[in-house]
Design a protein around this motif. Structure first.
Motif, PDB file in Angstrom:
ATOM      1  N   GLN A  17      27.570  52.661 -46.065  1.00  0.00           N
ATOM      2  CA  GLN A  17      26.265  51.677 -45.929  1.00  0.00           C
ATOM      3  C   GLN A  17      25.058  52.529 -46.445  1.00  0.00           C
ATOM      4  OE1 GLN A  17      26.107  48.574 -44.926  1.00  0.00           O
ATOM      5  NE2 GLN A  17      28.125  48.560 -44.987  1.00  0.00           N
ATOM      6  N   PRO A  18      24.076  51.905 -47.018  1.00  0.00           N
ATOM      7  CA  PRO A  18      22.720  52.574 -47.179  1.00  0.00           C
ATOM      8  C   PRO A  18      22.155  52.611 -46.026  1.00  0.00           C
ATOM      9  CG  PRO A  18      22.860  50.258 -47.856  1.00  0.00           C
ATOM     10  CD  PRO A  18      24.108  50.555 -47.512  1.00  0.00           C
ATOM     11  N   LYS A  19      21.063  53.461 -46.245  1.00  0.00           N
ATOM     12  CA  LYS A  19      19.914  53.567 -44.987  1.00  0.00           C
ATOM     13  C   LYS A  19      18.682  53.279 -45.250  1.00  0.00           C
ATOM     14  CE  LYS A  19      19.913  57.727 -43.328  1.00  0.00           C
ATOM     15  NZ  LYS A  19      19.903  59.161 -42.660  1.00  0.00           N
ATOM     16  N   GLU A  20      17.997  52.798 -44.565  1.00  0.00           N
ATOM     17  CA  GLU A  20      16.509  52.426 -44.758  1.00  0.00           C
ATOM     18  C   GLU A  20      15.988  53.978 -44.915  1.00  0.00           C
ATOM     19  OE1 GLU A  20      15.111  49.851 -45.984  1.00  0.00           O
ATOM     20  OE2 GLU A  20      16.944  48.425 -45.581  1.00  0.00           O
ATOM     21  N   PRO A  21      14.855  54.164 -45.872  1.00  0.00           N
ATOM     22  CA  PRO A  21      14.350  55.282 -45.812  1.00  0.00           C
ATOM     23  C   PRO A  21      13.317  55.471 -44.685  1.00  0.00           C
ATOM     24  CG  PRO A  21      13.409  53.949 -47.744  1.00  0.00           C
ATOM     25  CD  PRO A  21      14.547  53.286 -47.094  1.00  0.00           C
ATOM     26  N   PRO A  22      12.980  56.552 -44.485  1.00  0.00           N
ATOM     27  CA  PRO A  22      12.064  56.660 -43.441  1.00  0.00           C
ATOM     28  C   PRO A  22      10.849  56.460 -43.772  1.00  0.00           C
ATOM     29  CG  PRO A  22      13.455  58.605 -43.422  1.00  0.00           C
ATOM     30  CD  PRO A  22      13.809  57.533 -44.441  1.00  0.00           C
ATOM     31  N   LYS A  23       9.776  56.155 -43.196  1.00  0.00           N
ATOM     32  CA  LYS A  23       8.290  55.749 -43.631  1.00  0.00           C
ATOM     33  C   LYS A  23       7.774  57.006 -44.267  1.00  0.00           C
ATOM     34  CE  LYS A  23       4.790  52.983 -42.129  1.00  0.00           C
ATOM     35  NZ  LYS A  23       4.529  51.857 -41.091  1.00  0.00           N
ATOM     36  N   GLY A  24       7.195  56.913 -45.403  1.00  0.00           N
ATOM     37  CA  GLY A  24       6.572  58.122 -45.827  1.00  0.00           C
ATOM     38  C   GLY A  24       7.294  58.971 -46.851  1.00  0.00           C
ATOM     39  N   THR A  25       8.672  58.462 -47.173  1.00  0.00           N
ATOM     40  CA  THR A  25       9.587  58.910 -47.857  1.00  0.00           C
ATOM     41  C   THR A  25       8.843  58.907 -49.258  1.00  0.00           C
ATOM     42  OG1 THR A  25      11.510  58.551 -46.403  1.00  0.00           O
ATOM     43  CG2 THR A  25      12.133  59.268 -48.318  1.00  0.00           C
TER      44      THR A  25
END
Length: 142
Positions: A17-25
């Motif tokens: 599964q993909p992961k949502e990128p953390p804010k500010g990535t």
């Protein structure tokens, strides 16, 4: 033992599964915020379990082509639905309005890509080379 390893490998692929990128990535290629246009945010999961993100399919494909031996998964977002799809199976259409100019809009369905492209060309991963991506960076379409 070998059978157990094959089962574990198979299960890891099923549950990939993909992961949502953390804010500010930041983009692994250019350093731009990867959340500028969420429809174009893209990622790879490396074989060591780490994720690398890009603000666009163009940049994640550039990273992928330069690091194929380290990449386990390639994820892009379907331009229409916004859902994560397997970037190795996506259909790509050149767009002019990416975060840094010309880019690629990924689609899960070839029919949807054809409708979006109208009479334009549709690309698959096998069609995309470093040279092709360099032409996109310069604003040229083949």
């Amino acid at each position: 033992m070998r059978t157990l390893l094959l089962i574990l490998l198979s299960l890891s692929l099923v549950f990939a599964q993909p992961k949502e990128p953390p804010k500010g990535t930041r983009c692994v290629v250019c350093g731009m915020d990867v959340n500028i246009d969420p429809r174009l945010t893209s990622q790879v999961k490396l074989k060591d379990g780490m994720y690398k993100y890009a603000e666009s399919p163009k940049h994640i494909l550039e990273y992928y082509l330069e690091n194929k031996d380290k990449v386990a998964e390639l994820w892009v977002k379907d331009y229409e639905s916004g859902k994560w799809i397997d970037g190795t199976k996506a259909y790509y259409v050149v767009i002019k309005e990416g975060p840094m100019g010309y880019d690629l809009a990924p689609f899960q369905s070839k029919i949807t890509a054809q409708k979006f492209a109208k009479r334009g060309k549709i690309y698959q991963l096998r069609d995309i080379t470093k040279d092709f991506l360099q032409h996109l960076e310069m604003g040229h379409i083949r």
